[in-house]
Design an enzyme around this catalytic site. Structure first.
Site, PDB file in Angstrom:
ATOM      1  N   ASP A 172       0.809  -1.228   0.000  1.00 15.35           N
ATOM      2  CA  ASP A 172       0.000   0.000   0.000  1.00 15.35           C
ATOM      3  C   ASP A 172       0.835   1.268   0.000  1.00 15.35           C
ATOM      4  O   ASP A 172       0.326   2.351  -0.278  1.00 15.35           O
ATOM      5  CB  ASP A 172      -0.838   0.045   1.276  1.00 15.35           C
ATOM      6  CG  ASP A 172      -2.162  -0.651   1.117  1.00 15.35           C
ATOM      7  OD1 ASP A 172      -2.600  -0.830  -0.021  1.00 15.35           O
ATOM      8  OD2 ASP A 172      -2.760  -1.003   2.156  1.00 15.35           O
TER       9      ASP A 172
HETATM   10  C1  GLC Z   1      -1.945  -3.897   5.240  1.00 17.76           C
HETATM   11  C2  GLC Z   1      -3.129  -3.894   4.321  1.00 17.76           C
HETATM   12  C3  GLC Z   1      -2.870  -4.773   3.112  1.00 17.76           C
HETATM   13  C4  GLC Z   1      -1.581  -4.431   2.466  1.00 17.76           C
HETATM   14  C5  GLC Z   1      -0.446  -4.442   3.473  1.00 17.76           C
HETATM   15  C6  GLC Z   1       0.858  -3.979   2.896  1.00 17.76           C
HETATM   16  O1  GLC Z   1      -1.809  -5.134   5.845  1.00 17.76           O
HETATM   17  O2  GLC Z   1      -4.272  -4.312   4.985  1.00 17.76           O
HETATM   18  O3  GLC Z   1      -3.917  -4.657   2.185  1.00 17.76           O
HETATM   19  O4  GLC Z   1      -1.340  -5.344   1.441  1.00 17.76           O
HETATM   20  O5  GLC Z   1      -0.763  -3.595   4.551  1.00 17.76           O
HETATM   21  O6  GLC Z   1       0.855  -2.623   2.599  1.00 17.76           O
HETATM   22  C1  GLC Z   2      -1.768  -0.196   4.975  1.00 18.70           C
HETATM   23  C2  GLC Z   2      -0.347  -0.213   5.448  1.00 18.70           C
HETATM   24  C3  GLC Z   2      -0.030   0.930   6.329  1.00 18.70           C
HETATM   25  C4  GLC Z   2      -0.515   2.198   5.702  1.00 18.70           C
HETATM   26  C5  GLC Z   2      -2.000   2.087   5.469  1.00 18.70           C
HETATM   27  C6  GLC Z   2      -2.655   3.260   4.849  1.00 18.70           C
HETATM   28  O1  GLC Z   2      -2.572  -0.665   5.954  1.00 18.70           O
HETATM   29  O2  GLC Z   2      -0.066  -1.374   6.184  1.00 18.70           O
HETATM   30  O3  GLC Z   2       1.346   0.993   6.572  1.00 18.70           O
HETATM   31  O4  GLC Z   2      -0.174   3.259   6.502  1.00 18.70           O
HETATM   32  O5  GLC Z   2      -2.223   1.044   4.583  1.00 18.70           O
HETATM   33  O6  GLC Z   2      -2.222   4.447   5.284  1.00 18.70           O
END
Ligand code: GLC
Ligand code: GLC
Length: 813
Positions: A483
């Site tokens: 993300d």
């Molecule tokens: C969080 C989000 C997931 C994403 C991951 C890595 O676990 O829920 O959708 O793939 O972060 O950013």
């Molecule tokens: C996902 C990631 C996190 C990020 C969030 C959105 O869950 O794990 O690190 O901050 O998305 O902001």
């Protein structure tokens, strides 16, 4: 240092030191009504949606930590205490908190009075049941006062903590006998109310918070409890609460139990009232009557235990290391079921108001529980697919109550569509139910625009083909699985979100990770097409996959590992040429899982690089070296301090991809070594460093570049749960559902003598014994099924209800 121990026979974690390094929580509820409860009875309850239907109030990130919950207070002749230690925090003796599957029991003692609180959500009801048992262990009669306490949330949890100008005037309750009803907003648009009942007559009650606590007191010092005098307050606005008071006499050796029900009730519009302003209590009374004695409560708890017996009987390993067995048999599947229910909505790190059901998260969660709840898994897949658009793209999230895509978050996370293929394939592999592909499923919940589930998968596949960049690799969109790899975002405004803000036009950034996903899950799509007789479609799809493999080989290989991506300008990400972030974990795991590099030595080379550069004592970090400054063309990943979250934290979710890759190259020693580094039962002894619960995975453990490596955060709601369940059962223990049947392919540490597993699969029961006399990691020397030599590594399918013995001898043929 440990704060408790596992009781495997009871399937409980027993905490004996209430000062855990962080609140250690449990979940109650299996379907519509849920509670979160900590080891000191903190937490809250909600119906279906933690944001819109929250029954009781909870203040996140509060001071002191974890204040607010399901509290009981005892006033024993002026000495006031709480059996859960909090909120009074008086010294107590013999404290234990048993977190079991769907229930929690906290027991303690003070001045020869034993108090035990049981909390659970019964199967099939929308309430939490509590039983408080008091036992006089002394030699003199005792005369005590017991107080219950919950604080009502005014339903919408976000509004409840922001809109005070309105909320302080809306609160309404009714009291009838021992039942306190919370009916805020019921007279207008709500068809639901909550109630808190008790099985004994009260000597008084309180429903106004200020009266109960006193204007300037905390939960630790309620005036009503300390004075021992309930005022029978009836809340009008401000903050309604519910507290019962009982006068209890206990002879030496005598015990008494009181049952409480915290319930949620909906009434049809024409049945809302029995008189002007008087709510219709029929359904609440029916609910309480199901739990109005200790015997009924015990029976209901036994049903809950039976439910879990059934769920957990599908897969049961017998292995000499209890740390492994208890994860595989109990805690990992339990956590997977919690992620089924919660997705990423409500935990002690997720506030219950932010995140709905993630498109990619929910598809991945499914592999962790599909063997236990196949029917619900199918419904979940259809719910998810219904939020897909007809061009194959998807809303990144949908709302659990409405099941509609969340327009605020939007889409364009270009990995999302492919995860649907992964989820559907996992469902078919488990059940053999190919007809699921014929289900007619709408696009974007519009029933006038619908197609078969298979066609949805086809659109997922096409979406990648239709969105390729300059090198022929898939465009990343806003981000892929990571993300925080926001390669088209270019954000320099602290007031906008990296993930939802408008991306720079003509985003050309490409993802090697999505490319590998396309190869891996595209392969499943081809198999499905073939099964349906769509040979032309399959052949054409295979051509695209072959082309993608060519592109990965040409543009995705860096010499000693796989590249991660190309940025907006076409520059490499995750290359030895980069100053920071030379290597990333995700593309290594996904490429090898897709089979790339397995037959030419690149997989082994890659895994060596991972071991040298990314692995550390606490798991495998996401990237290395960590980013030490903000790179506008990289996005959020470079915003985190080194060693945390996506910037070189151990982001546990992706560690299984490397573990699986190790098993594909036959390295059972390293696979299991990596597994142990992140698996909580192996970290129990370092609980004071690790901090989160030793019975569930956390999303992130601080990596080697962090200030405090090994410290975990964000326990419970993480894709780590399903990926670890999938990896340990299917790739390490190697009992792997496949389209044609159950495949046997263990990859274990060479020193193991073997293990046995019972697996229910498509109706039959397989008792599988794996023996390792030659101390190999992988390879089947001989296999027998019911005494007869069996030459394929896929077990035959058998009639439902039959039981079969499988003996597997590992070694060279
Ligand atoms: C969080 C989000 C997931 C994403 C991951 C890595 O676990 O829920 O959708 O793939 O972060 O950013
Ligand atoms: C996902 C990631 C996190 C990020 C969030 C959105 O869950 O794990 O690190 O901050 O998305 O902001």
């Amino acid at each position: 240092m440990k704060y408790g121990h596992f009781d495997d026979a009871q399937r409980e974690y027993v905490i004996d030191n209430y000062k855990t390094p962080y609140p250690w929580i449990n979940y109650l509820g299996n379907k519509d009504f849920f509670s979160i409860i900590s080891n000191t009875a903190g937490g809250y309850s909600f119906y279906k949606d933690a944001r819109l239907r929250r029954l009781t109030r909870y203040r996140y990130n509060n001071v002191p930590l974890d204040d607010g919950g399901k509290y009981f207070y005892i006033n024993d002749n002026g000495s006031v205490w709480s059996p859960g230690w909090k909120p009074v925090k008086a010294d107590i003796d013999n404290y234990t908190c048993r977190h079991g599957l769907g229930y929690t029991v906290i027991k303690s003692e003070k001045d020869a009075l034993e108090a035990e609180m049981l909390f659970f959500v019964p199967l099939g009801d929308t309430c939490e049941v509590q039983k408080v048992r008091l036992l006089n262990k002394g030699h003199k009669p005792k005369s005590i006062k017991l107080f219950s306490f919950v604080e009502w949330c005014l339903w919408n949890a976000l509004d409840d903590m922001t809109n005070f100008q309105r909320n302080f005037s809306t609160g309404q309750v009714e009291v009838e006998g021992s039942v306190i009803y919370h009916k805020t907003e019921y007279r207008e648009r709500r068809n639901h109310y909550a109630f808190y009942s008790a099985s004994l007559p009260v000597s008084g009650f309180e429903t106004d918070r200020e009266t109960f606590l006193g204007m300037y007191n905390g939960f630790d010092h309620p005036d009503t409890v300390f004075d021992g005098k309930p005022q029978n307050s009836v809340a009008h606005g401000w903050s309604p609460v519910a507290s019962h008071c009982f006068d209890i006499e206990l002879q030496p050796g005598e015990e008494k139990s009181i049952v409480f029900v915290l319930g949620y009730v909906e009434n049809p519009d024409d049945e809302k009232f029995t008189a002007p302003q008087v709510i219709n209590k029929t359904r609440a009374k029916a609910m309480t009557s199901r739990y109005d004695s200790a015997e009924k409560v015990i029976r209901s708890l036994a049903e809950l235990r039976k439910y879990w017996d059934t769920q957990l009987s599908v897969l049961n390993v017998n292995h000499p290391d209890p740390r492994l067995s208890r994860m595989v048999n109990i805690w990992n599947p339990y956590q997977c079921m919690v992620t089924y229910n919660m997705s990423r909505s409500a935990s002690y790190f997720e506030s219950g108001i932010g995140r709905g059901m993630g498109f990619r998260d929910s598809n991945q969660d499914l592999v962790g529980y599909v063997h236990m709840i196949a029917e619900q898994s199918k419904q979940r897949l259809i719910d998810i697919a219904s939020t897909q658009f007809d061009d194959g793209s998807a809303y990144h999230q949908y709302q659990p109550l409405t099941k509609r895509g969340n327009a605020e978050i939007g889409g364009n996370f270009n990995d999302d569509p492919l995860w649907l293929i992964f989820g559907v394939a996992a469902y078919i592999r488990e059940t053999g139910n190919w007809s699921v592909l014929d289900e007619i499923v709408p696009f974007n919940n519009d029933s006038t625009n619908a197609a078969s589930l298979f066609e949805h998968l086809n659109r997922s596949f096409r979406h990648v083909i239709n969105h390729r960049g300059p090198h022929g690799l898939p465009l990343i969109g806003r981000a892929d699985w990571n993300d925080c790899l926001n390669l088209n975002c270019f954000s320099n405004n602290p007031d906008e979100s990296f993930q939802t803000t408008e991306n720079q036009k003509g985003g050309k950034a490409e993802s090697v990770f999505i490319a590998a996903m396309f190869v891996l899950y595209g392969g499943d799509f081809v198999k499905m097409a073939l099964k349906r007789g769509e040979t032309q479609l399959a052949a054409e799809a295979q051509k695209h996959i072959d082309e993608m493999i060519r592109v990965i080989n040409e543009y995705g290989w860096d010499g000693n590992w796989f590249l991660r991506a190309y940025d907006y300008y076409g520059n490499k990400i995750g290359s030895h040429e980069n100053e920071e972030g030379k290597i990333f974990i995700e593309s290594q795991g996904m490429c090898i899982m897709a089979g790339i590099g397995l037959d030419d030595g690149r997989a082994a080379k890659t895994l060596k690089s991972v071991n040298e550069r990314l692995a550390c004592e606490y798991g495998i970090v996401l990237n290395n070296p960590a980013f030490t400054k903000y790179y506008i063309q990289m996005g959020e990943i470079s915003s985190y301090p080194e060693g945390y979250k996506e910037n070189a934290g151990v982001f546990c979710h992706n560690n299984p991809w490397i573990i699986i890759s190790e098993t594909l190259t036959g390295n059972g020693d390293r696979a299991f070594d990596y597994y142990k580094r992140i698996t909580p039962s192996y970290l129990e002894e370092i609980s004071d460093l690790h901090r989160t619960e030793p019975y569930v995975y956390s999303q992130m453990v601080a990596g080697k570049d962090a200030f405090r490596p090994g410290e975990a955060k964000n326990s419970w709601l993480t894709g780590t749960a399903s990926w670890c369940m999938y990896t340990v059962s299917q790739y390490i223990l190697g009992i792997r559902p496949d389209f044609e049947g159950l495949r046997i392919d263990p990859c274990i540490p060479a020193e193991w003598d073997g293990f046995s597993i019972t697996r229910k699969f498509r109706g039959a029961v397989y008792h599988i014994e794996v023996m390792n006399p030659d101390h190999k990691s992988k390879g089947i020397k001989e296999m027998t099924v019911d005494g007869t030599i069996h030459r394929s590594d896929i077990l035959p399918l058998f009639a439902a209800g039959t039981e079969h013995n499988v003996r597997v001898i590992l070694g060279n043929k």
